[in-house]
Design an enzyme around this catalytic site. Structure first.
Site, PDB file in Angstrom:
ATOM      1  N   GLY A  44       4.748  -3.098   9.817  1.00  0.00           N
ATOM      2  CA  GLY A  44       4.474  -2.851   8.707  1.00  0.00           C
ATOM      3  C   GLY A  44       5.426  -1.431   8.256  1.00  0.00           C
ATOM      4  CD  GLU A  99      -0.460   2.782  13.583  1.00  0.00           C
ATOM      5  OE1 GLU A  99       0.468   2.220  12.185  1.00  0.00           O
ATOM      6  OE2 GLU A  99      -1.088   2.368  14.525  1.00  0.00           O
ATOM      7  CG  ASP A 100       0.857  -0.334   8.743  1.00  0.00           C
ATOM      8  OD1 ASP A 100       0.858  -0.070   9.119  1.00  0.00           O
ATOM      9  OD2 ASP A 100       0.978  -1.853   8.477  1.00  0.00           O
ATOM     10  CG  ASP A 103      -8.309  -1.234   8.201  1.00  0.00           C
ATOM     11  OD1 ASP A 103      -9.929  -1.322   8.262  1.00  0.00           O
ATOM     12  OD2 ASP A 103      -8.133  -2.260   7.538  1.00  0.00           O
ATOM     13  CB  THR A 104     -10.793  -1.198  13.298  1.00  0.00           C
ATOM     14  OG1 THR A 104      -9.778  -0.776  13.517  1.00  0.00           O
ATOM     15  CG2 THR A 104     -11.379  -2.231  11.968  1.00  0.00           C
ATOM     16  N   GLY A 105      -9.288   1.465  13.697  1.00  0.00           N
ATOM     17  CA  GLY A 105      -8.572   2.887  14.445  1.00  0.00           C
ATOM     18  C   GLY A 105      -8.379   2.040  15.291  1.00  0.00           C
ATOM     19  CB  THR A 107      -3.385  -0.363  16.488  1.00  0.00           C
ATOM     20  OG1 THR A 107      -4.268  -1.710  15.589  1.00  0.00           O
ATOM     21  CG2 THR A 107      -2.233  -0.909  16.229  1.00  0.00           C
ATOM     22  CG  LEU A 108      -4.024   6.468  15.541  1.00  0.00           C
ATOM     23  CD1 LEU A 108      -2.410   5.891  15.773  1.00  0.00           C
ATOM     24  CD2 LEU A 108      -4.652   7.182  14.201  1.00  0.00           C
ATOM     25  CE  LYS A 131      -7.618  -0.994   4.576  1.00  0.00           C
ATOM     26  NZ  LYS A 131      -7.911  -2.282   4.259  1.00  0.00           N
ATOM     27  CG  PHE A 153      -5.791  -7.409   3.151  1.00  0.00           C
ATOM     28  CD1 PHE A 153      -6.137  -7.603   4.433  1.00  0.00           C
ATOM     29  CD2 PHE A 153      -4.637  -8.226   2.803  1.00  0.00           C
ATOM     30  CE1 PHE A 153      -5.074  -8.135   5.293  1.00  0.00           C
ATOM     31  CE2 PHE A 153      -3.415  -8.924   3.382  1.00  0.00           C
ATOM     32  CZ  PHE A 153      -3.872  -8.237   4.663  1.00  0.00           C
ATOM     33  CG  ASP A 160       1.882  -8.807   6.777  1.00  0.00           C
ATOM     34  OD1 ASP A 160       1.800 -10.074   7.153  1.00  0.00           O
ATOM     35  OD2 ASP A 160       2.154  -8.092   7.316  1.00  0.00           O
ATOM     36  NE  ARG A 166       6.074  -7.893   7.317  1.00  0.00           N
ATOM     37  CZ  ARG A 166       5.108  -7.330   8.276  1.00  0.00           C
ATOM     38  NH1 ARG A 166       4.661  -5.942   7.928  1.00  0.00           N
ATOM     39  NH2 ARG A 166       4.620  -8.177   8.959  1.00  0.00           N
TER      40      ARG A 166
END
Length: 179
Positions: A44, A99-100, A103-105, A107-108, A131, A153, A160, A166
């Site tokens: 991403g 980071e692209d 969102d929820t956080g 992954t980060l 977000k 979204f 993507d 993308r």
């Protein structure tokens, strides 16, 4: 019932380019006299990182990592796993995680823990999109944020849906309509 996909433009290519320039200017000021590692998340963030890297004047190394958290869905999941780990030694170096989207956080948060365990001199985050309304994980503030966006979204500029869109030069909201 069949669904039709429609993309509603959210951020133009020109607006993205202007904001990437502003982010690079701030990064250049913050890293005067320092070398940095740009650590991009695949797939991403690859377009964002490429554009950002060309505007950074500090000596820069580039590496990528890849994690899975979305699959083929429009809803992120909270489980994260590495598909590709960094190939550069990070200990004692200044790392900027690119980071692209935050969102929820989840992954980060996972990436921060992993990268911090590699003992960098510093670790900062540059996210194109944020977000905050979707946040589930407790995170420190990201140092560099391109745009805060609503709970939509989004696709384009590296983002993507099922590996499509993308290549769009803008960011748009992907809308599903019944037909």
């Amino acid at each position: 019932m069949t669904k039709k996909e429609r993309i509603e433009p959210l951020l133009t290519a020109e607006k993205i380019d202007a904001r990437v320039s502003e982010l690079a200017d701030q990064i250049n000021k913050d890293y005067v006299g320092k070398s940095i590692i740009l650590m991009g998340t695949l797939k991403g963030a690859y377009i964002f990182m490429a554009d950002l890297s060309r505007k950074i004047t500090a000596p820069t190394e580039i590496d990528c990592l890849k994690v899975s958290s979305y699959g083929d869905s429009t809803s992120p999941i909270s489980q994260v796993a590495f598909d590709q780990k960094p190939s550069i030694e990070l200990e004692g170096k200044h790392v900027l995680l690119v980071e692209d989207i935050v969102d929820t956080g989840h992954t980060l948060a996972y990436l921060r823990r992993y990268l911090e365990s590699r003992k960098p001199a510093s670790l900062k985050v540059c996210a194109l999109l944020d977000k905050p309304s979707r946040r589930e994980a407790v995170l420190p503030e990201s140092e560099y944020i391109g745009f805060q966006i609503p709970d939509a979204f989004v696709v384009g500029y590296g983002l993507d849906f099922n590996q499509r869109y993308r290549n769009l030069p803008f960011i748009g909201e992907l809308i599903f309509e019944d037909i």
